[in-house]
Scaffold this motif. Structure first.
Motif, PDB file in Angstrom:
ATOM      1  N   THR A  62       0.763  -1.150  -0.074  1.00 38.82           N
ATOM      2  CA  THR A  62      -0.064  -0.211   0.106  1.00 38.82           C
ATOM      3  C   THR A  62       0.854   1.315  -0.118  1.00 38.82           C
ATOM      4  N   GLY A 116      -8.303  -2.314  -0.608  1.00 41.97           N
ATOM      5  CA  GLY A 116      -7.816  -2.746  -2.094  1.00 41.97           C
ATOM      6  C   GLY A 116      -6.279  -3.152  -1.925  1.00 41.97           C
ATOM      7  N   SER A 117      -5.599  -2.895  -0.797  1.00 38.20           N
ATOM      8  CA  SER A 117      -4.278  -3.264  -0.651  1.00 38.20           C
ATOM      9  C   SER A 117      -3.996  -4.769  -0.961  1.00 38.20           C
ATOM     10  N   PRO A 244      -2.113   1.851 -13.535  1.00 38.94           N
ATOM     11  CA  PRO A 244      -2.175   1.852 -12.160  1.00 38.94           C
ATOM     12  C   PRO A 244      -1.158   0.397 -11.924  1.00 38.94           C
ATOM     13  N   PHE A 250      -5.504   4.521  -6.004  1.00 38.08           N
ATOM     14  CA  PHE A 250      -6.535   4.529  -6.921  1.00 38.08           C
ATOM     15  C   PHE A 250      -7.393   5.284  -6.355  1.00 38.08           C
ATOM     16  N   THR A 266      -7.100   1.652  -3.031  1.00 42.72           N
ATOM     17  CA  THR A 266      -5.847   0.997  -3.399  1.00 42.72           C
ATOM     18  C   THR A 266      -6.058  -0.016  -4.753  1.00 42.72           C
ATOM     19  N   THR A 267      -5.274  -0.011  -5.627  1.00 37.24           N
ATOM     20  CA  THR A 267      -5.170  -0.928  -6.451  1.00 37.24           C
ATOM     21  C   THR A 267      -4.758  -2.199  -6.338  1.00 37.24           C
ATOM     22  N   THR A 268      -5.606  -3.302  -6.564  1.00 36.18           N
ATOM     23  CA  THR A 268      -5.412  -4.852  -5.994  1.00 36.18           C
ATOM     24  C   THR A 268      -4.715  -5.536  -7.158  1.00 36.18           C
ATOM     25  N   ALA A 277      -9.876  -2.887  -7.847  1.00 37.29           N
ATOM     26  CA  ALA A 277      -9.310  -2.381  -6.539  1.00 37.29           C
ATOM     27  C   ALA A 277     -10.595  -2.140  -5.468  1.00 37.29           C
ATOM     28  N   TYR A 278     -10.249  -1.922  -4.326  1.00 34.53           N
ATOM     29  CA  TYR A 278     -10.833  -1.465  -3.422  1.00 34.53           C
ATOM     30  C   TYR A 278     -11.202  -2.845  -2.383  1.00 34.53           C
TER      31      TYR A 278
END
Length: 621
Positions: A62, A116-117, A244, A250, A266-268, A277-278
């Motif tokens: 993250t 999203g981490s 991303p 994000f 955060t982009t996953t 994300a999320y």
């Protein structure tokens, strides 16, 4: 198949849900196994919730500051079957810092913005940090399994619809599970339930008072957002400029320009033309249309009362969010979103200052809710004060109705207020936008909103103080009740008095009593146009949650006519009404709706805004 990071190669069918099943057959990793994190790049293989065994250790990514992801340690405490929803397991986790790290300490546990981490075990994606205890800071939280998020990749993109109220539940920990989690984590488990992490909402262009109001609105509308002041971002007009990265910032963007508003997470997962994300919904809209942008993290703000959160400013465009589901949001990385421009021009009559600004609204379902803030942003910047004042405005709404036919609605008015001259004008325009889009007979798309206003600190207002009626042409005046023959005329004399002025202003108007009113008990009502404003109070939250009161049975043509023909604030309205006995007598128990017949309606333009109301009982013989 692996796509080299940084390319625009389209994701192949090998990453469809069926093929993803093969990826999910990777070996399970035993308890307490922790491999050093090697950034897996794009399209990583995924693990299932069944492989999330107690004691399993992985590493998450993250951003704490800037754009560079930092690693942190994640330990699996257990799996709660159906903890997110039916058929949706929740992986219980504890997060901590790696030696020399400073991810968790920055927020005293899991913080808003970590949503999203990605969490990896042996280079495979286990899931995304997405749930936490919002009542108090805690390192204990929940993970959305990667397999559930991967299912978003093959959802068909269809026309966006109005956001539904979320049916997601808050995962509840039983007493036995709470004890087991606490023992495993070596830390107390806060009371309450795990909840989806709230999203920090960065908003530009608003004063602290407007931000407080927006926070109140989103809270009332049951949107899990934490509002803070941020910087503006321009409407993207070409192809996406950024790409991303897993663990990177994000931003899900609701609007650009003067009032830039975006939730931060955060982009996953990134693969080909898509990103996830999320790990939880944004607005739970299903098929959606939001902007997708990069962001620069400014700081993790520690808050032991409402929960720590990430502050960030928007960066370049990633593309468009096109899915908003229980397990996360999905972005199309090939195209930027279109917007509805809200253009405002405000002139300060006292200083000569003038400014034109534009807010481009991406999520059209939120257009009514964002319109007042677009106006307030420019009025506050140009008027440069909040207090008593006078405002004259004109606005035009354009759009398309059923069948694609264009329409235009235009209105002018004058306003005066002792506390905030811009409040009611902004809400009135927002109500008009809402009424147009909320009609039940035709689908309406608003294509532009153009607003023009002149504001000054000179507060001027008229107050209706007396109404007198004559049946003999002005020889005799009565204030309480009169008798008149059907077909004859009533002479009405109104008296208004300026605010902090001693000179009264009188005007006379004649009203013809229809012959059809013979034998009716009627009521002559006289009221200032400004007396009609504010009937909905100061509730602007309903504009965000699509729940404002409206006339559901009205056609679009009726709504347009009603908006354009409504009395102005600087008009004095004279109406002869007939209805039930209670209504004719002004009984307080009468709702005044449905049974009242307007026999005669006249409007008198005044020099200033008019408030107040008076009535006279009329017996028609």
């Amino acid at each position: 198949m692996t796509v080299v990071q940084g390319t625009r190669t389209r994701r192949g069918t090998a990453l469809g849900v069926a093929a993803l099943g093969a990826l999910l057959l990777g070996q399970a990793v035993g308890p307490a196994q922790a491999a050093p994190l090697a950034p897996p790049g794009e399209c990583p293989a995924a693990l299932t919730s069944a492989q999330a065994t107690t004691g399993l250790v992985g590493e998450g990514l993250t951003v704490v500051k800037g754009r560079t992801p930092e690693p942190f340690r994640v330990e699996v405490l257990g799996v709660q079957p159906d903890g997110i929803g039916a058929g949706r397991d929740l992986v219980l986790i504890k997060v901590s810092d790696l030696p020399g790290g400073h991810v968790v300490d920055q927020g005293s546990g899991i913080w808003a913005g970590m949503s999203g981490s990605p969490v990896y075990v042996g280079g495979k994606l286990l899931g995304a940090v997405s749930y936490g205890f919002t009542s108090s800071p805690s390192p204990i939280g929940g993970l959305t399994p990667a397999s559930d998020m991967a299912a978003l990749l093959d959802l068909g993109s269809t026309k966006a619809r109005t956001a539904e109220r979320s049916s997601e539940s808050s995962p509840k920990l039983t007493a036995s599970v709470r004890r087991a989690v606490a023992a495993r984590a070596g830390a107390a488990v806060p009371s309450g339930s795990l909840e989806r992490l709230p999203s920090p909402l960065t908003v530009s262009g608003l004063s602290s008072a407007r931000l407080e109001r927006l926070q109140k609105d989103v809270t009332t509308a049951d949107l899990p957002l934490r509002v803070f002041a941020g910087g503006r971002a321009a409407v993207p007009t070409a192809a996406p400029t950024e790409r991303p990265v897993p663990g990177g910032n994000f931003a899900s963007v609701l609007s650009y320009g003067d009032v830039t508003s975006a939730s931060i997470g955060t982009t996953t997962y990134v693969c080909g033309d898509q990103a996830l994300a999320y790990g939880h919904p944004d607005r739970f809209a299903g098929p959606a249309r939001y902007g997708a942008n990069d962001a620069d993290a400014v700081a993790i703000v520690q808050d032991d009362v409402f929960g720590s959160f990430k502050m960030a400013d928007l960066g370049g465009s990633f593309g468009t969010v096109d899915q908003d589901r229980l397990s996360g949001i999905r972005a199309d990385l090939t195209k930027v979103p279109s917007t509805t421009p809200v253009t405002t021009t405000v002139r300060n009559a006292d200083t000569g200052r003038s400014r034109t600004g534009t807010t481009g609204v991406v999520d059209r379902d939120l257009l009514p809710g964002l319109v007042p803030y677009a106006l307030w942003a420019n009025v506050d910047a140009t008027f440069d004060e909040v207090g008593d004042g006078r405002l004259t405005d004109g606005w035009t709404i354009t759009g398309t109705r059923g069948g694609g036919k264009a329409f235009t609605v235009h209105r002018n008015d004058t306003w005066a207020d002792r506390t905030d001259a811009s409040f009611e004008p902004a809400v009135a325009l927002a109500d008009a936008v809402y009424a147009l889009t909320d009609n039940e007979e035709e689908h309406v798309t608003i294509t532009s909103v153009i607003y023009d206003a002149t504001v000054s600190t000179t507060f001027r207002q008229l107050r209706l103080t007396k109404v007198e009626v004559s049946t003999d042409g002005g020889k005799t005046w009565k204030k309480d009740a009169v008798r008149v023959k059907a077909g004859k005329k009533l002479t009405v004399r109104t008296t208004v008095k300026p605010y902090q002025g001693s000179k009264s202003i009188k005007k006379v108007i004649t009203v013809k009593v229809p012959k059809a009113a013979k034998g009716l008990q009627a009521n002559l009502s006289v009221f200032g146009g400004a007396s009609l404003d504010g009937e909905g109070g100061d509730d602007t939250a309903c504009l965000l949650e699509d729940s404002c009161d409206s006339d559901e049975d009205s056609s679009l043509s009726t709504v347009i006519k009603s908006i354009q023909s409504a009395p102005r604030n600087d008009e004095l309205v004279v109406e002869l009404q007939a209805g039930s006995d209670d209504e004719a007598k002004g009984d307080d128990d009468s709702d005044g709706k449905g049974d009242t017949l307007v026999l005669t309606h006249r409007e008198l333009r005044q020099a200033e805004v008019v408030t107040g109301a008076r009535s006279v009982a009329v017996e028609v013989r």
